[in-house]
Design a protein around this motif. Structure first.
Motif, PDB file in Angstrom:
ATOM      1  N   GLY A  87      49.055  38.557  38.671  1.00  0.00           N
ATOM      2  CA  GLY A  87      49.658  39.140  39.862  1.00  0.00           C
ATOM      3  C   GLY A  87      50.434  40.415  39.637  1.00  0.00           C
ATOM      4  O   GLY A  87      50.895  41.026  40.611  1.00  0.00           O
ATOM      5  N   TYR A  88      50.624  40.853  38.384  1.00  0.00           N
ATOM      6  CA  TYR A  88      51.424  42.048  38.142  1.00  0.00           C
ATOM      7  C   TYR A  88      50.667  43.097  37.340  1.00  0.00           C
ATOM      8  O   TYR A  88      51.272  43.970  36.725  1.00  0.00           O
ATOM      9  CB  TYR A  88      52.743  41.680  37.443  1.00  0.00           C
ATOM     10  N   SER A 139      40.897  33.595  37.002  1.00  0.00           N
ATOM     11  CA  SER A 139      42.117  33.865  37.758  1.00  0.00           C
ATOM     12  C   SER A 139      43.334  33.260  37.076  1.00  0.00           C
ATOM     13  O   SER A 139      43.410  32.043  36.877  1.00  0.00           O
ATOM     14  CB  SER A 139      41.996  33.314  39.184  1.00  0.00           C
ATOM     15  N   GLY A 140      44.279  34.138  36.712  1.00  0.00           N
ATOM     16  CA  GLY A 140      45.568  33.701  36.241  1.00  0.00           C
ATOM     17  C   GLY A 140      46.538  33.592  37.412  1.00  0.00           C
ATOM     18  O   GLY A 140      46.154  33.705  38.575  1.00  0.00           O
ATOM     19  N   HIS A 141      47.817  33.403  37.117  1.00  0.00           N
ATOM     20  CA  HIS A 141      48.824  33.191  38.158  1.00  0.00           C
ATOM     21  C   HIS A 141      48.849  34.370  39.135  1.00  0.00           C
ATOM     22  O   HIS A 141      49.085  35.515  38.746  1.00  0.00           O
ATOM     23  CB  HIS A 141      50.195  33.000  37.521  1.00  0.00           C
ATOM     24  N   LEU A 142      48.568  34.090  40.421  1.00  0.00           N
ATOM     25  CA  LEU A 142      48.538  35.086  41.493  1.00  0.00           C
ATOM     26  C   LEU A 142      47.556  36.221  41.225  1.00  0.00           C
ATOM     27  O   LEU A 142      47.680  37.305  41.789  1.00  0.00           O
ATOM     28  CB  LEU A 142      49.935  35.668  41.738  1.00  0.00           C
ATOM     29  N   GLY A 161      51.822  43.825  48.627  1.00  0.00           N
ATOM     30  CA  GLY A 161      50.484  43.480  48.157  1.00  0.00           C
ATOM     31  C   GLY A 161      50.423  42.142  47.460  1.00  0.00           C
ATOM     32  O   GLY A 161      51.425  41.467  47.239  1.00  0.00           O
ATOM     33  N   ARG A 162      49.221  41.751  47.136  1.00  0.00           N
ATOM     34  CA  ARG A 162      48.986  40.504  46.418  1.00  0.00           C
ATOM     35  C   ARG A 162      49.801  40.486  45.130  1.00  0.00           C
ATOM     36  O   ARG A 162      49.892  41.464  44.408  1.00  0.00           O
ATOM     37  CB  ARG A 162      47.496  40.372  46.111  1.00  0.00           C
ATOM     38  N   GLY A 163      50.369  39.318  44.842  1.00  0.00           N
ATOM     39  CA  GLY A 163      51.173  39.196  43.637  1.00  0.00           C
ATOM     40  C   GLY A 163      52.639  39.477  43.892  1.00  0.00           C
ATOM     41  O   GLY A 163      53.447  39.368  42.997  1.00  0.00           O
ATOM     42  N   ARG A 164      53.010  39.817  45.107  1.00  0.00           N
ATOM     43  CA  ARG A 164      54.411  40.059  45.430  1.00  0.00           C
ATOM     44  C   ARG A 164      54.915  39.039  46.464  1.00  0.00           C
ATOM     45  O   ARG A 164      55.878  39.262  47.157  1.00  0.00           O
ATOM     46  CB  ARG A 164      54.603  41.479  45.989  1.00  0.00           C
TER      47      ARG A 164
END
Length: 520
Positions: free
Chosen positions: A211-212, A243-246, A468-471
């Motif tokens: 996610g980052y 897929s990892g976290h977020l 956005g995604r991951g936030r």
């Protein structure tokens, strides 16, 4: 008899090798090799100025026969110098580019294959130590790998209609129907590595998203086709998305990393390269997933020891700050846990290492510096980086080698390590060095929906979603590759492109020279 100006060094995809100088071969910087960015000019260094580099007997990499009685191109060598047979002054030269056809590439082998010696099916070659299994048993002619401008030259070349193979590791493309005139220089149009499997062969690259960061979008901007992206270990492509976290997923749905990539040794070993994007927290590999522990760390160490290649970003230090990579003799660094964020609103100047901590030359680093200058990524001979972190407090050197660090004059984290690598097995006890691990404290981007000023974001937020995604919002928007931004490589993405091709090439250990093959 025409003397070749250096030993004919067979640098088949050897990591960081400029096996021999091209000085004096009449080559010049090719128009268009130098791209410029605002406020900078990428002046290409003269071909042949980069030194020979890492490689050697420790790589366990012996190359196939070159020439032979049937080829008419015998390269005769004695005492380290080579000469063409009488009457053959034919050369083939040109430039090699990335799959997008934009950046010239360093350390790419170009050779004339023997029609009677088939190229191996690289999709059927398992991850292993050494690289001889990646090449045909016999070739007709080759030369030193490409220099930092992407230039190559093949001496003692056959004439007539020939094929050329462009290869580094499992990246391979063959060009057929090339007309070569005897006893004169032959300059071919620009060559490039394949964008997809219809053009040639590609390595199997696993990307664990997070996610980052958005490393999974980098191959697309390097020119790899969207058709090569598949969910998990699915067939039909070479960029395998876990897929990892977020982290982002393909349209086929999430295949979580902790349950499908590093759950077993067999799953990990399906891939030539494993890329671990920052998850914004210490690695779990899913939502929520399971924290990485000693069992997973042992799988990663086994994978690298057996010839696997690993790239880990930021919070993926979780693989290394505890467990086998933190225990002698495998300890690689001293770490500070947590975000260790500096200032994401500014770029920091970074310096490419051109010498080792011992004071010895670091040819791979010198090549990276020269190449970044060629592609116009440097400002005042430094690489501007965004989203830098400060998790590496000290390297264990050896075995670790620093490639990039923040300028000592920077107020924030002066001299902090941003890229480093370690070759594996770390204590080979006289055996071959097989794999490589690279750690980066720099993101490709600030994460989905966040990037440097003026650079389009990956996975932009949906209308009205805010972040956005991951936030923490709009978590369904991260679909790869359709959600990736289409923009030229940023300077730090240029550096990552170099590192990715370096990582997926045949390994030559840090501080060694590439092997020279003498052909009888």
């Amino acid at each position: 008899m025409k003397d070749i100006l250096c030993s004919l060094c067979m640098g088949f995809a050897l990591v960081g090798s400029t096996a021999c100088s091209n000085a004096g071969n009449g080559s010049t910087v090719h128009p268009g090799d130098v791209k410029t960015t605002a406020g900078t000019t990428g002046a290409a260094a003269a071909p042949g100025t980069s030194s020979g580099s890492n490689g050697g007997a420790g790589s366990g990499f012996l190359l196939p026969d070159v020439g032979g009685a049937s080829s008419g191109t015998d390269q005769m060598c004695d005492g380290g110098s080579c000469a063409c047979p009488p009457g053959n002054t034919t050369t083939i030269s040109g430039y090699v580019y990335d799959p997008a056809g934009k950046n010239p590439l360093y350390n790419i082998s170009v050779y004339v294959p023997d029609p009677g010696s088939p190229l191996p099916d690289l999709d059927k070659v398992a991850v292993a130590c050494g690289c001889s299994q990646l090449f045909p048993a016999k070739i007709l002619a080759t030369g030193a790998p490409t220099d930092a401008t992407g230039h190559f030259e093949i001496p003692c070349a056959p004439s007539g209609t020939v094929s050329l193979v462009v290869q580094t590791g499992k990246w391979r493309r063959q060009y057929d129907g090339i007309a070569v005139t005897a006893n004169q220089p032959n300059v071919v149009p620009n060559l490039r590595l394949p964008a997809n499997s219809t053009e040639g062969s590609l390595p199997n690259i696993a990307v664990s998203t997070g996610g980052y960061d958005s490393f999974e979008c980098l191959p697309l901007r390097m020119g790899v086709s969207a058709s090569e992206y598949v969910a998990g270990s699915a067939a039909g492509g070479h960029i395998h998305i876990y897929s990892g976290h977020l982290g982002a997923a393909t349209a086929a749905g999430a295949v979580e990393s902790d349950k499908n990539l590093w759950d077993t040794q067999a799953h990990m070993n399906e891939h030539d390269v494993v890329i671990l994007s920052c998850e914004g927290q210490e690695t779990t590999g899913g939502n929520p997933g399971q924290p990485v522990g000693a069992a997973e760390q042992a799988l990663m160490l086994n994978y690298a020891n057996g010839g696997g290649r690993v790239f880990a970003s930021h919070f993926q230090y979780s693989w290394f700050n505890t467990g086998p990579f933190a225990t002698a003799p495998n300890n690689i660094a001293t770490w500070s846990a947590g975000p260790q964020q500096l200032d994401d609103t500014i770029s920091l100047p970074a310096i490419i290492n051109t010498t080792l901590s011992s004071g010895a030359a670091f040819p791979e680093g010198a090549a990276l510096s020269q190449w970044l200058n060629v592609v116009g990524a440097l400002t005042n001979n430094q690489l501007p980086i965004w989203f830098a972190r400060n998790n590496v407090q000290a390297l264990a050197s050896p075995p670790s080698t620093e490639w990039l660090h923040v300028d000592p004059s920077a107020t924030l984290a002066p001299s902090s390590t941003q890229y480093f690598s370690v070759d594996t097995p770390i204590s080979p006890a006289g055996g071959p060095v097989c794999g490589r691990v690279v750690y980066s404290d720099v993101h490709v981007s600030g994460g989905p929906g966040v990037n440097a000023p003026g650079v389009a974001v990956d996975y932009p937020p949906a209308a009205g979603a805010g972040m956005g995604r991951g936030r923490g919002m709009d978590l369904g928007s991260g679909v790869v590759p359709t959600g990736c931004a289409d923009h030229p490589l940023t300077p730090q993405e240029d550096a990552l492109e170099f590192m990715l091709f370096d990582l997926s090439s045949c390994l030559v250990p840090i501080g060694q020279n590439p092997p020279t093959i003498y052909v009888k």
